[in-house]
Design a protein around this motif. Structure first.
Motif: not given
Length: 485
Positions: A94-103
Motif C-alpha cells: 500500500a505504501v509503495l502504491a501511493a501516488k505522490k501528492k502535495n498537502g
C-alpha cells in the motif's frame, strides 16, 4: 534511499503490474517481493510520516474505513490498505502504491495482531487503535493470553511516544493499557457515576451488594488476564467484554474518554489538557461532566459499528478536534467489503457479514435477528490457511441458540456449505434446525436468491468463503472488486 531500496521499489512495481494482469489486484505480492530485497523498506519509506495502526480480533477493516473517512473530510490525503491485506506485505504494498501528492498526508493501516507484535516498530506509528482481543484462529495465534503478551511486548518495543486507543470493556486490553497509563485512552459505554463508583469500590475491597453481577455463558466467561482469578461483571456486552472487575486483584473496567449510550449519543470526556481520563480523574467522586455531547448518525448498521466509530473518533478528539466537526463526516460512510456490506443483485437486496470467530458469530446473528425483511441465509464456512484450519470455534459459537427465530423455525431458509459443512450439519441436526446443503458457492447464491423472493439475502461467510462468494457476485452483479476503495 540505498541502492538495495531502489531495487526493491522497482521490483515491487513490476510485481504489481504482473499481479494486475493476472487479475489479483496486486494487494500483497509487491510487498512480498520488496521485503525480500530490503526487509527494512517500510521503516525507510515511513520515516517522519504520521502513521496510525489499527489492530484487534474484530472490527479492524470497518474502523479503518471510518477513520479514513474522517481524515479525508478534514482534507488529508489518506494512504491505507483498503483491501484488508493486513500483513506487513500488504501494508508495504500500500505504501509503495501511493501516488505522490502535495498537502497533508496520513497513513492508516489495519494490521494483523501477530504482525503488530513482530513488525510494529518497523512502521513507527504515532497512534495504535486496538478494537478488542478475543479467541481466534488458535492454531495460528495460540491462546488469547499468548497473543496479548506478544502484542504487549511489541508495543513496548515501539516506545513511549505512541498513544493507545483501547476498548474499555475488554479486560485483555487493560493489561496492555496499564503498561502505558499516561498514553492510553479508552472508548466504550456511558455509565452513571454511581455504577462506576460500585466498580471502583469493588476493585479495592472486593465487596459488593448481592446479585449485582451479570452471569455469563460458558462460551463468554473469562478469567482475569492479570492473575487468573474469576472476573465479575456489573454488565455484559459481548464475548468476555463488559463492566468487569477481578474478584482478587485490582484489574477493572476503566473510564472511557469517549462514550456512547443506547441512543447512539456520544459523550466526549477528553480533558482540556488531553490527559487520559483515568489519569485526570483520581476517583469516582470527581467524575467530570463531558466536554461535549453529539449524536452519531451512522448509516452502517450494527451496535458493534458504534464501537468501531468511537474507536475512529477518539484519536482525533485527542488531537484537538471536536465532535461537532467530526460527526457530520460519518453520515454517508459506507461499509467496507464483507463487513455489513449491502448490495443490489439485479433488484434483489443482499448483505454480507464476515464471520471469523465466536464473538463475530454472536454480533452477526444478533444483528440478523433484528431484520424484519430476512428472506434467506447462507452460512458458508471454510477452513483454509487464512481462515484457520481449526473450525472447532463453531462449536463454541452457540450457533443453534443464536440463529434468528425464523431460521430455527424454518420459515426463513438456511443454506449451508463450505469445507466445514459436516460440522455445521452436525450442529444444526442436533438442534433440529432445518437446512439445505449447497455443493458450491454458485449453488448457494442461486438457492438463496430463489428462496428469498423479494426479501433480503444474508450471506454469512468466513474469510476465504467471503472472497469466493464476492468474486461470483462481482461477475454476476457488478460489485466493486474487494481491493477497490
Amino acid at each position: 534511499m540505498s541502492i538495495r531500496g531502489k531495487i526493491a521499489i522497482i521490483a515491487a512495481a513490476g510485481a504489481r503490474f504482473a499481479a494486475k494482469l493476472l487479475g489479483r489486484g496486486g494487494t500483497s505480492l509487491p510487498g512480498e517481493v520488496a521485503l525480500k530485497i530490503e526487509p527494512n523498506l517500510p521503516q525507510k519509506l515511513l520515516a517522519g510520516e504520521d502513521v496510525i495502526l489499527i489492530t484487534g480480533t474484530n472490527g479492524k477493516t470497518s474502523t479503518l474505513h471510518f477513520l479514513a473517512k474522517l481524515y479525508e473530510g478534514l482534507g488529508h490525503d489518506v494512504v491505507a490498505n483498503w483491501s484488508g491485506a493486513n500483513l506487513v506485505y500488504g501494508i508495504t504494498a500500500a505504501v509503495l502504491a501511493a501516488k505522490k501528492k502535495n498537502g497533508k498526508r496520513i497513513y492508516i493501516f489495519e494490521i494483523d495482531e501477530a504482525h503488530l507484535a513482530k513488525y510494529g516498530k518497523l512502521l513507527n506509528p504515532s497512534q495504535i487503535i486496538i478494537t478488542n482481543l478475543h479467541p481466534d484462529q488458535s492454531d495460528r495465534y495460540g491462546s488469547v493470553l499468548e497473543l496479548r503478551e506478544k502484542m504487549r511486548q511489541g508495543i513496548l518495543r515501539i516506545g513511549r511516544s505512541c498513544q493507545l486507543f483501547l476498548a474499555a470493556s475488554d479486560p485483555q486490553l487493560a493489561v496492555i493499557g496499564n503498561n502505558h497509563p499516561e498514553l492510553s485512552f479508552y472508548f466504550g459505554k456511558e455509565v452513571s457515576s454511581e455504577l462506576a463508583a460500585e466498580i471502583f469500590s469493588y476493585s479495592k475491597n472486593h465487596e459488593a451488594p448481592e446479585n449485582c453481577f451479570d452471569s455469563l455463558s460458558e462460551a463468554d466467561s473469562e478469567s482475569c488476564p492479570a492473575c487468573g482469578c474469576e472476573l465479575r461483571y456489573f454488565w455484559h456486552e459481548y464475548g468476555g467484554n463488559g463492566g468487569y472487575a477481578c474478584s482478587n486483584c485490582d484489574l477493572h473496567w476503566l473510564l472511557p474518554d469517549l462514550t456512547f449510550d443506547e441512543n447512539n449519543k456520544l459523550y466526549n470526556h477528553v480533558t482540556s489538557n488531553r490527559l487520559p481520563r483515568n489519569q485526570a480523574v483520581a476517583d469516582s467522586d470527581s467524575l467530570e461532566k463531558p466536554a461535549e455531547v453529539g449524536q452519531l448518525e451512522l448509516p452502517v448498521p450494527g451496535r458493534h459499528n458504534v464501537l468501531n466509530a468511537c474507536a475512529a473518533l477518539l484519536p482525533l478528539l485527542v488531537r484537538g478536534h471536536r465532535l461537532e466537526e467530526l460527526l457530520p463526516l460519518l453520515t454517508d460512510v459506507k461499509a467496507p467489503f464483507g463487513r455489513m456490506e449491502s448490495f443490489d443483485m439485479n433488484g434483489q437486496a443482499g448483505q454480507m457479514i464476515l464471520l471469523k470467530n465466536p464473538v463475530g458469530m454472536e454480533t452477526a446473528l444478533a444483528e440478523a435477528s433484528r431484520y424484519e425483511n430476512l428472506g434467506s441465509v447462507v452460512l458458508y464456512i471454510n477452513k483454509r490457511e487464512n481462515d484457520g484450519r481449526d473450525d472447532s470455534w463453531l462449536k463454541q459459537s452457540e450457533l443453534a441458540e443464536r440463529l434468528p427465530t425464523a431460521v430455527k423455525e424454518g420459515t426463513v431458509p438456511l443454506i449451508i456449505g463450505g469445507e466445514s459443512r459436516a460440522l455445521l450439519e452436525q450442529l444444526l441436526q442436533q438442534a433440529n434446525i432445518p437446512f439445505t446443503v449447497a455443493e458450491n458457492e454458485t449453488a448457494a447464491i442461486e438457492m438463496a436468491c430463489e428462496a428469498a423472493g423479494d426479501k433480503l439475502v444474508l450471506f454469512l461467510p468466513n474469510y476465504s468463503a467471503m472472497l469466493d462468494i464476492r468474486k461470483l457476485l462481482v461477475e454476476r452483479f457488478g460489485l466493486a472488486e474487494f481491493w477497490e476503495k
